[in-house]
Write an enzyme that holds these catalytic residues in place. Structure first.
Site, PDB file in Angstrom:
ATOM      1  N   HIS A   7      24.348 -50.589 -46.935  1.00 39.55           N
ATOM      2  CA  HIS A   7      23.339 -51.462 -46.126  1.00 39.55           C
ATOM      3  C   HIS A   7      23.955 -52.429 -45.500  1.00 39.55           C
ATOM      4  O   HIS A   7      23.280 -53.858 -45.341  1.00 39.55           O
ATOM      5  CB  HIS A   7      22.222 -52.078 -47.278  1.00 39.55           C
ATOM      6  CG  HIS A   7      21.507 -51.096 -47.948  1.00 39.55           C
ATOM      7  ND1 HIS A   7      20.452 -51.235 -49.067  1.00 39.55           N
ATOM      8  CD2 HIS A   7      21.087 -49.691 -47.533  1.00 39.55           C
ATOM      9  CE1 HIS A   7      20.041 -50.043 -49.250  1.00 39.55           C
ATOM     10  NE2 HIS A   7      20.406 -49.145 -48.449  1.00 39.55           N
TER      11      HIS A   7
HETATM   12  C1  LIG Z   1      23.824 -42.574 -45.972  1.00 38.58           C
HETATM   13  C2  LIG Z   1      22.887 -43.648 -45.730  1.00 38.58           C
HETATM   14  C3  LIG Z   1      21.740 -43.789 -46.479  1.00 38.58           C
HETATM   15  C4  LIG Z   1      20.796 -44.771 -46.282  1.00 38.58           C
HETATM   16  N1  LIG Z   1      19.548 -45.012 -46.810  1.00 38.58           N
HETATM   17  C5  LIG Z   1      18.714 -45.788 -46.505  1.00 38.58           C
HETATM   18  C6  LIG Z   1      17.331 -45.823 -47.149  1.00 38.58           C
HETATM   19  O1  LIG Z   1      16.872 -44.934 -47.723  1.00 38.58           O
HETATM   20  N2  LIG Z   1      16.608 -46.852 -46.863  1.00 38.58           N
HETATM   21  C7  LIG Z   1      17.060 -48.062 -46.138  1.00 38.58           C
HETATM   22  O2  LIG Z   1      16.227 -48.658 -46.145  1.00 38.58           O
HETATM   23  N3  LIG Z   1      18.146 -48.069 -45.648  1.00 38.58           N
HETATM   24  C8  LIG Z   1      19.105 -46.953 -45.824  1.00 38.58           C
HETATM   25  N4  LIG Z   1      20.404 -47.006 -45.139  1.00 38.58           N
HETATM   26  C9  LIG Z   1      20.498 -48.139 -44.486  1.00 38.58           C
HETATM   27  C10 LIG Z   1      19.972 -48.043 -43.049  1.00 38.58           C
HETATM   28  O3  LIG Z   1      19.751 -46.577 -42.689  1.00 38.58           O
HETATM   29  C11 LIG Z   1      20.839 -48.791 -41.747  1.00 38.58           C
HETATM   30  O4  LIG Z   1      21.001 -49.969 -42.084  1.00 38.58           O
HETATM   31  C12 LIG Z   1      19.727 -49.071 -40.738  1.00 38.58           C
HETATM   32  O5  LIG Z   1      19.275 -47.637 -40.348  1.00 38.58           O
HETATM   33  C13 LIG Z   1      20.983 -49.559 -39.388  1.00 38.58           C
HETATM   34  O6  LIG Z   1      20.200 -49.328 -38.344  1.00 38.58           O
HETATM   35  P1  LIG Z   1      20.978 -49.946 -36.945  1.00 38.58           P
HETATM   36  O7  LIG Z   1      19.913 -49.908 -35.754  1.00 38.58           O
HETATM   37  O8  LIG Z   1      21.483 -51.390 -37.291  1.00 38.58           O
HETATM   38  O9  LIG Z   1      22.157 -48.962 -36.835  1.00 38.58           O
HETATM   39  P2  LIG Z   1      22.338 -47.318 -36.552  1.00 38.58           P
HETATM   40  O10 LIG Z   1      20.933 -46.634 -37.119  1.00 38.58           O
HETATM   41  O11 LIG Z   1      23.582 -46.956 -37.406  1.00 38.58           O
HETATM   42  O12 LIG Z   1      22.590 -47.207 -35.252  1.00 38.58           O
HETATM   43  C14 LIG Z   1      23.713 -47.439 -34.539  1.00 38.58           C
HETATM   44  C15 LIG Z   1      23.930 -46.475 -33.177  1.00 38.58           C
HETATM   45  O13 LIG Z   1      24.758 -46.839 -32.335  1.00 38.58           O
HETATM   46  C16 LIG Z   1      25.677 -45.832 -31.998  1.00 38.58           C
HETATM   47  N5  LIG Z   1      26.842 -46.267 -31.662  1.00 38.58           N
HETATM   48  C17 LIG Z   1      27.705 -47.026 -32.310  1.00 38.58           C
HETATM   49  N6  LIG Z   1      28.812 -47.589 -31.622  1.00 38.58           N
HETATM   50  C18 LIG Z   1      28.528 -47.033 -30.304  1.00 38.58           C
HETATM   51  C19 LIG Z   1      29.536 -47.275 -29.376  1.00 38.58           C
HETATM   52  N7  LIG Z   1      30.437 -47.803 -28.986  1.00 38.58           N
HETATM   53  N8  LIG Z   1      28.946 -46.544 -27.984  1.00 38.58           N
HETATM   54  C20 LIG Z   1      27.741 -45.810 -28.217  1.00 38.58           C
HETATM   55  N9  LIG Z   1      27.001 -45.678 -29.321  1.00 38.58           N
HETATM   56  C21 LIG Z   1      27.133 -46.259 -30.304  1.00 38.58           C
HETATM   57  C22 LIG Z   1      25.675 -44.880 -33.211  1.00 38.58           C
HETATM   58  O14 LIG Z   1      26.278 -43.759 -33.023  1.00 38.58           O
HETATM   59  C23 LIG Z   1      24.327 -44.945 -33.806  1.00 38.58           C
HETATM   60  O15 LIG Z   1      23.510 -43.928 -33.164  1.00 38.58           O
HETATM   61  C24 LIG Z   1      21.204 -46.083 -45.509  1.00 38.58           C
HETATM   62  C25 LIG Z   1      22.462 -45.920 -44.722  1.00 38.58           C
HETATM   63  C26 LIG Z   1      23.221 -44.900 -44.986  1.00 38.58           C
HETATM   64  C27 LIG Z   1      24.301 -44.835 -43.984  1.00 38.58           C
END
Ligand SMILES: Cc1cc2nc3c(=O)[nH]c(=O)nc-3n(C[C@H](O)[C@H](O)[C@H](O)COP(=O)(O)OP(=O)(O)OC[C@H]3O[C@@H](n4cnc5c(N)ncnc54)[C@H](O)[C@@H]3O)c2cc1C
Length: 490
Positions: free
Chosen positions: A428
């Protein structure tokens, strides 16, 4: 026409692209490093199936990072671990556990305080976005809830035997029943055991790609490209004017009026650092010219989790990974439904507001070199003490499940070594580009997610959250993106 370039089509990026492109006067371009499917039905079955966590060694839709979970000391070697993040449209919401729980009001009081007492991030201020994003199939018509929003939210009506046994044991240990873990403050008990609200529909995981972005793909003002790795932000002076990218063997530059990083707490921070927004000493050591000094990666939060394995001979039909949870103020005890081997099960015992914070730094300027990630879990005596108490509580509940007993309970003495041996992360990670006022030396973005010191650049993802969240971060990430979409179109 406003030209917004979104870097990363993950949990937040999909929400933002869909909401911004609802406005025909906005042109939106989203670049995603992983694959983009054109409809939910085209996603691999492993990503749709909410009963599987598709993060095994064979999974090709992940970012993988080595991380040091706990530093070495005179007595103990370092604890090394691995992080994963979703790579592909929907990002981590496409691979995660579908637990969809709101952060409690107290977290927003702390968030507001971190911003100098502003009401912008009070629970009252964020509640409309939490309501707008959901279609709560159980409580949608109840106070503080929403119906008809993009994310279906439901709780299990028919828990598997292991969840049922845990919930009964928690009740027998005098914990309250919490039927709705997303109920607003005062609408029910704040602590206790209850069914987990999940973003699942008919057994399918509904991440933000299928809920928000894929239905919007036909819009003429929205362009979505997969397989594009953004390597750097380009600046003219302190104005962000475009990005450099790599796509397979080719590379190029795209200019934009406005750039929004939604690459997640690891990659948004890494992108800022590679582009010259970061601690000047660190950047100078890597030969990166400084555009603006900022404490990017100087601290982050995450939830340490102790894995408590136990034996229990019980049927284990397929289910979401976590159907029930025991939520206390700063502790979660998670009875996972997936057996690890035969009759071996696991309770996750997580500390939700640890005092110890981590550090993220670049190892090199190359975008394919993963950053150095140090969680620094268990660094503080208070965190170790709180986890010890939480493990004792988990064992107390476990003893009330007929036939269950822990495989390797903690010894009466030498507890720290046991904690380290069973230490994991909840995955997280948040707060690498903290929100705060311009004069706050820990802050990277302002209260509306704009990066301090430069123009034309925002960060909208879990990077910006300035306080540890007492619950899993997915629902709060979607809420944050919903709110940011409002500011970016006003
Ligand atoms: C295995 C796992 C299970 C989890 N389970 C839960 C759960 O059940 N409940 C909960 O509340 N939280 C959970 N979490 C945490 C939660 O899913 C994440 O913290 C949250 O979804 C993050 O969202 P975000 O938009 O910050 O990043 P992300 O959803 O990770 O999105 C980042 C995106 O940017 C893209 N990207 C990155 N760098 C680049 C680049 N340089 N160029 C182009 N694209 C790029 C990536 O490919 C990705 O698609 C879990 C996390 C994981 C990994």
């Amino acid at each position: 026409m406003v030209d917004t370039l979104i870097v990363g089509g993950g949990t937040a990026g999909c929400v933002l692209a869909a909401r911004l492109s609802e406005r025909p006067d906005h042109t939106v371009r989203l670049l995603e490093a992983g694959q983009v499917w054109s409809a939910a039905a085209e996603m691999p079955a492993a990503l749709r199936d909410a009963t599987r966590l598709p993060i095994g060694p064979e999974a090709r839709w992940l970012w993988r990072y080595p991380a040091t979970l706990a530093a070495s000391s005179d007595e103990h070697p370092a604890v090394e671990g691995n992080l994963v993040r979703g790579k592909g449209i929907g990002g981590s919401s496409t691979v995660n556990g579908s637990y969809f729980v709101r952060a409690p009001a107290a977290d927003f009081a702390a968030w507001s305080a971190a911003l100098g007492g502003t009401a912008d991030w009070s629970f009252e201020a964020v509640l409309p976005a939490y309501r707008r994003l959901e279609d709560d199939r159980d409580y949608g018509d109840g106070p503080g809830h929403g119906r008809g929003g993009p994310i279906p939210v439901r709780r299990t009506a028919d828990p598997t035997p292991v969840s049922r046994a845990f919930a009964a044991a928690a009740r027998a240990a005098d914990f309250a029943e919490v039927p709705d873990l997303n109920a607003p403050q005062g609408a029910g008990p704040a602590e206790g055991v209850g069914p987990v609200p999940c973003n699942v529909d008919g057994g399918a995981r509904v991440g933000t790609a299928s809920a928000y972005l894929l239905p919007a793909l036909g819009r003429p003002n929205l362009t979505v490209q997969g397989g594009v790795l953004v390597s750097r932000i380009r600046f003219r002076g302190t104005r962000a004017i475009g990005i450099d990218y790599r796509r397979g063997e080719t590379s190029g530059t795209i200019s934009a009026d406005r750039i929004v990083l939604c690459a997640g707490a690891v990659e948004s921070a890494a992108l800022l650092l590679r582009s010259g927004v970061g601690p000047p000493d660190e950047l100078a050591a890597l030969g990166i010219p400084v555009v603006w000094p900022a404490p990017v990666g100087a601290r982050f939060d995450d939830h340490p989790e102790i894995g408590l394995e136990y034996l229990l001979d019980i049927p284990t039909p397929a289910a979401v990974p976590l159907e029930y949870v025991l939520s206390l103020d700063d502790i979660e005890i998670r009875p996972y439904t997936v057996p690890f081997a035969w009759d071996r099960h696991r309770l996750g015992v997580a500390l939700m507001r640890p005092e110890s914070a981590g550090v993220l730094q670049l190892r090199g300027a190359d975008p394919l070199t993963p950053p150095r990630i140090e969680h620094r879990y268990l660094a503080g005596a208070a965190d170790r003490g709180r986890l010890r108490d939480a493990v004792a509580l988990a064992i107390e509940v476990l003893h009330r499940i007929p036939g269950a007993y822990p495989c390797h309970p903690p010894p009466a003495s030498g507890h720290d070594a046991w904690l380290r041996a069973n230490l994991a992360t909840s995955q997280h990670l948040s707060g690498t580009c903290r929100m705060g006022a311009a004069e706050d030396e820990r802050a990277v973005v302002d209260a509306r997610c704009a990066v301090h010191g430069v123009s034309g650049l925002s960060v909208v993802d879990l990077s910006v959250v300035p306080v540890p969240l007492s619950r899993g971060p997915q629902a709060t990430t979607v809420m944050l993106a919903e709110r940011a979409a409002g500011w970016l179109t006003s």
